[in-house]
Design a protein around this motif. Structure first.
Motif, PDB file in Angstrom:
ATOM      1  N   HIS A 122      43.291  39.439  33.821  1.00 36.11           N
ATOM      2  CA  HIS A 122      43.615  38.846  32.511  1.00 36.11           C
ATOM      3  C   HIS A 122      43.660  37.339  32.682  1.00 36.11           C
ATOM      4  CE1 HIS A 122      46.681  38.750  28.897  1.00 36.11           C
ATOM      5  NE2 HIS A 122      45.767  37.786  28.813  1.00 36.11           N
ATOM      6  N   HIS A 156      41.943  33.580  30.817  1.00 39.68           N
ATOM      7  CA  HIS A 156      41.126  32.963  29.761  1.00 39.68           C
ATOM      8  C   HIS A 156      40.366  31.789  30.383  1.00 39.68           C
ATOM      9  CE1 HIS A 156      43.291  35.299  26.666  1.00 39.68           C
ATOM     10  NE2 HIS A 156      44.294  35.191  27.520  1.00 39.68           N
ATOM     11  N   LYS A 160      39.386  44.215  23.838  1.00 37.58           N
ATOM     12  CA  LYS A 160      40.713  43.604  23.713  1.00 37.58           C
ATOM     13  C   LYS A 160      41.055  43.395  22.251  1.00 37.58           C
ATOM     14  CE  LYS A 160      44.127  40.469  24.222  1.00 37.58           C
ATOM     15  NZ  LYS A 160      44.057  39.159  24.826  1.00 37.58           N
ATOM     16  N   HIS A 185      50.602  41.674  29.327  1.00 38.02           N
ATOM     17  CA  HIS A 185      51.756  40.770  29.487  1.00 38.02           C
ATOM     18  C   HIS A 185      53.098  41.284  28.939  1.00 38.02           C
ATOM     19  CE1 HIS A 185      50.286  39.758  25.522  1.00 38.02           C
ATOM     20  NE2 HIS A 185      49.445  38.808  25.903  1.00 38.02           N
ATOM     21  N   ASP A 231      47.379  35.933  33.180  1.00 44.54           N
ATOM     22  CA  ASP A 231      47.184  35.476  31.793  1.00 44.54           C
ATOM     23  C   ASP A 231      46.945  33.965  31.799  1.00 44.54           C
ATOM     24  OD1 ASP A 231      46.908  35.265  29.089  1.00 44.54           O
ATOM     25  OD2 ASP A 231      48.995  35.710  28.603  1.00 44.54           O
TER      26      ASP A 231
HETATM   27 ZN    ZN Z   1      45.884  36.304  27.503  1.00 43.55          ZN
END
Ligand code: ZN
Ligand code: URP
Ligand code: ZN
Length: 484
Positions: free
Chosen positions: A59, A61, A151, A239, A318
């Motif tokens: 996970h 970005h 997602k 998360h 994340d």
């Molecule tokens: Zn995220």
């Protein structure tokens, strides 16, 4: 005797099951043998070090395309460098869909960007509009191309899905053989509280936590689970911020629901109080769900209980970096923007493994095999990359991190080697640190010095793992998905 390209000699090999002393031999980018007294063209002395699978960060970005035309500051190149610095060798970032638009064009652009990645990668495909024209034709193509994770967001403008749209994506995934990953927070509840906080004259970053208390995450998590049971579609919860939310996942697992979940280092070492720092400083710690209580009544203990009980399966970063200075990051809407207009997310690619090891293994909460399972093996399994990734065994890719379990390091932004101008973990002391990273047999980090080659990373098509398949159990024996 066979000649290997590289032999890692005399370390303690750690797998998700156990630890043992032996050499690891590598040929043509793969692990070729485990044994003692192995010979090779190059020998790395690993005495005193742990030899573990390179991290799989499922996970993060990276160079993400946003609906407003902006692109995340962290590029595939800088993310690869940061990941290698922290002992991670595989990343799974997010390809976008913008509301009302088909996916094809943006996915092609995202693939072009990823082609420069120095690190191996797979994708999650974000779905923000399951009703968009052409999507029904595109999705089978996307899944067949090896993107088996869809997602969805239950909050955020302009990303969130309502219940009917969520059911639609669950149904599509069931038919195509994909996993659904979910950001669980209640959109309307956050909007309602945010409006009230602004009316109450509380526009600062500290209000971020007040806008989305635990119950907002718990409600959405329960709803995400219940609707997945209605369709009989496996899901993965992103998360999880606290034990109260993890309880919903424990209950679902007990009912036999096919569900996995992750937490992240920010929920172990940051707290809501961090956002109460003076001025704009609190924005450095803003992410969603919000960091919870720290200190004596820390919510982190509830998370660790859920990790050791097997409720939480994965620890991801994340990683979602926005610099604090400049006009692309946290201040994109100005230095005086209220908390609803400050981008959410914290960077953590390079810090994930070290914080997890330190808070977990060094603190005595888990053992080294648990660490491997949480940071590499489980994410590889969950997202269809196993057994190529996430383990040390003959035939697997030679993705390996050599780890000094006793090394004490104070985290700084410089050590993160990312494109972001700060780390929320500045000054955090950790015990345990990666000293060498090997990606498909190539040395890509030694004592913090990274060598990353643009384009060396490969796209990893996900396979249909058993965990992605429905159970075959639907309420009242009526499979509504078959008629949708
Ligand atoms: Zn995220
Ligand atoms: O605050 C966060 N987590 N930002 C990244 C996007 C997401 O919600 O995962
Ligand atoms: Zn999220």
């Amino acid at each position: 005797m066979q000649n290997f390209d590289l032999v890692i000699r005399g370390g303690t090999v750690v797998t998700a099951a156990d630890s043992f002393e032996c050499d690891v031999a590598i040929r043509d980018g793969r692990i070729a043998a485990l044994g003692n007294g192995l010979a090779g063209d190059r020998i790395i002395d690993a005495k005193g070090l742990l030899v573990m699978p390179g991290g799989v960060d499922s996970h993060c970005h990276i160079e993400q395309l946003e609906a407003d035309g902006s692109i995340h500051e962290e590029t595939f190149t800088t993310a690869g460098i940061s990941a290698f610095a922290g002992g991670t060798t595989t990343v799974i970032p997010f390809a976008p869909q913008f509301k009302g638009q088909p996916i094809r064009e943006k996915l092609a652009e995202y693939r072009r960007r990823a082609a420069l990645s120095p690190i191996d990668y797979s994708f999650h495909q974000i779905i923000t509009d399951p009703d968009a024209e052409g999507l029904a034709e595109e999705l089978p193509e996307i899944v067949a191309s090896g993107i088996r994770s869809l997602k969805v967001f239950l909050t955020y403008d302009p990303l969130h899905l309502d219940d009917r749209q969520y059911l639609k994506v669950l149904t599509a995934a069931k038919k195509l053989g994909a996993i659904i990953t979910i950001h669980c927070e209640n959109y309307e509840a956050i909007r309602w509280r945010s409006e009230a906080l602004l009316k109450a004259g509380l526009p600062g970053p500290a209000s971020h936590a007040l806008s989305r208390p635990k119950v907002v995450e718990r409600e959405a998590t329960y709803r995400a689970i219940a609707l997945s049971e209605l369709v009989d579609q496996p899901i993965h919860i992103f998360h999880v911020s606290c034990g109260e939310v993890a309880e919903e996942i424990t209950r679902a697992k007990r009912r036999g629901v096919k569900i996995t979940a992750e937490t992240c280092p920010q929920y172990m070492v940051l707290g809501a109080g961090d956002m109460d720092r003076p001025g704009f400083e609190g924005a450095k710690f803003m992410c969603s769900p919000s960091p919870r209580a720290a200190g004596d009544a820390s919510d982190a203990e509830g998370l660790w209980a859920a990790i050791t009980a097997g409720t939480l399966d994965i620890i991801s970063s994340d990683h979602c970096g926005y610099s604090i200075e400049g006009n692309r990051g946290k201040k994109i809407n100005g230095a005086d923007a209220d908390f609803t207009r400050i981008p959410n997310g914290v960077p953590g690619l390079a810090a994930r493994m070290a914080i997890t090891f330190s808070e977990g293994v060094s603190a005595g909460r888990i053992d080294a095999s648990d660490f491997v399972r949480l940071t590499a093996t489980n994410p590889a399994k969950r997202f269809g990359l196993y057994p190529r990734k996430g383990l040390i065994a003959p035939g697997a890719d030679a993705d390996i991190v050599l780890w000094d379990p006793g090394r004490q390091v104070t985290l700084t932004n410089q050590l993160m080697q990312h494109a972001i101008d700060y780390t929320p973990y500045e000054g955090l002391k950790v015990t345990g640190w990666p000293v060498m990273t090997i990606a498909r047999g190539k040395l890509v980090m030694e004592d913090g010095k990274v060598s990353a080659t643009a384009g060396a990373g490969e796209f990893l098509p996900a396979s249909l793992s058993p965990a992605m398949k429905p159970r075959g159990v639907v309420p009242d024996d009526f499979d509504a998905a078959a008629f949708s």
